[in-house]
Design a protein around this motif. Sequence first.
Motif, PDB file in Angstrom:
ATOM      1  N   ARG A  18       0.831  -1.207   0.000  1.00  0.00           N
ATOM      2  CA  ARG A  18       0.000   0.000   0.000  1.00  0.00           C
ATOM      3  C   ARG A  18       0.869   1.263   0.000  1.00  0.00           C
ATOM      4  O   ARG A  18       0.567   2.238  -0.700  1.00  0.00           O
ATOM      5  CB  ARG A  18      -0.929  -0.019   1.220  1.00  0.00           C
ATOM      6  N   THR A  19       1.971   1.248   0.758  1.00  0.00           N
ATOM      7  CA  THR A  19       2.879   2.405   0.801  1.00  0.00           C
ATOM      8  C   THR A  19       3.508   2.630  -0.570  1.00  0.00           C
ATOM      9  O   THR A  19       3.578   3.761  -1.053  1.00  0.00           O
ATOM     10  CB  THR A  19       3.973   2.191   1.864  1.00  0.00           C
ATOM     11  N   LEU A  24       3.706   5.781  -5.617  1.00  0.00           N
ATOM     12  CA  LEU A  24       3.580   5.820  -7.074  1.00  0.00           C
ATOM     13  C   LEU A  24       2.446   6.740  -7.503  1.00  0.00           C
ATOM     14  O   LEU A  24       2.597   7.532  -8.438  1.00  0.00           O
ATOM     15  CB  LEU A  24       3.368   4.416  -7.631  1.00  0.00           C
ATOM     16  N   GLN A  25       1.303   6.647  -6.833  1.00  0.00           N
ATOM     17  CA  GLN A  25       0.165   7.515  -7.185  1.00  0.00           C
ATOM     18  C   GLN A  25       0.525   8.984  -6.998  1.00  0.00           C
ATOM     19  O   GLN A  25       0.153   9.831  -7.817  1.00  0.00           O
ATOM     20  CB  GLN A  25      -1.067   7.153  -6.338  1.00  0.00           C
ATOM     21  N   LYS A  30       1.962  14.213  -9.677  1.00  0.00           N
ATOM     22  CA  LYS A  30       2.914  15.308  -9.896  1.00  0.00           C
ATOM     23  C   LYS A  30       3.388  15.361 -11.342  1.00  0.00           C
ATOM     24  O   LYS A  30       3.651  16.437 -11.871  1.00  0.00           O
ATOM     25  CB  LYS A  30       4.102  15.162  -8.948  1.00  0.00           C
ATOM     26  N   LEU A  31       3.517  14.207 -11.964  1.00  0.00           N
ATOM     27  CA  LEU A  31       3.942  14.148 -13.365  1.00  0.00           C
ATOM     28  C   LEU A  31       2.776  14.322 -14.336  1.00  0.00           C
ATOM     29  O   LEU A  31       2.982  14.429 -15.540  1.00  0.00           O
ATOM     30  CB  LEU A  31       4.630  12.802 -13.652  1.00  0.00           C
ATOM     31  N   ARG A  32       1.562  14.282 -13.798  1.00  0.00           N
ATOM     32  CA  ARG A  32       0.341  14.360 -14.615  1.00  0.00           C
ATOM     33  C   ARG A  32       0.269  13.218 -15.625  1.00  0.00           C
ATOM     34  O   ARG A  32       0.050  13.420 -16.824  1.00  0.00           O
ATOM     35  CB  ARG A  32       0.223  15.708 -15.307  1.00  0.00           C
ATOM     36  N   ALA A  39       4.729   7.616 -17.239  1.00  0.00           N
ATOM     37  CA  ALA A  39       5.746   8.297 -16.432  1.00  0.00           C
ATOM     38  C   ALA A  39       7.131   8.127 -17.053  1.00  0.00           C
ATOM     39  O   ALA A  39       7.906   9.083 -17.166  1.00  0.00           O
ATOM     40  CB  ALA A  39       5.735   7.761 -14.999  1.00  0.00           C
ATOM     41  N   ILE A  40       7.446   6.915 -17.483  1.00  0.00           N
ATOM     42  CA  ILE A  40       8.748   6.650 -18.094  1.00  0.00           C
ATOM     43  C   ILE A  40       8.913   7.468 -19.367  1.00  0.00           C
ATOM     44  O   ILE A  40       9.939   8.112 -19.580  1.00  0.00           O
ATOM     45  CB  ILE A  40       8.911   5.145 -18.383  1.00  0.00           C
TER      46      ILE A  40
END
Length: 85
Positions: A18-19, A24-25, A30-32, A39-40
Amino acid sequence: MTGASNRVIARRMDLSERTVKNHLQSAYRKLRVRSRAEAILKLLGRAGLRRPAAPPRPRGDTRGTLPPPRPGGDPSGPASPPPAD
């Protein structure tokens, strides 16, 4: 990491799944982006990196190329007859 699942990442870092998911979420927000793949791609683009070019084709291989345009007209249509004098 190298494409590891949340479970593998959690075990390696001694965290709960969960952490890992929450972190990741947060990064995705932040990266939209909505996924690891997005993301990559976004991060590679920011670093000025691009996808590797396709390997060169053997000489004479014309797959995926368009034929030369036909004289006097649309390259996709039939050739037009020459004008009558």
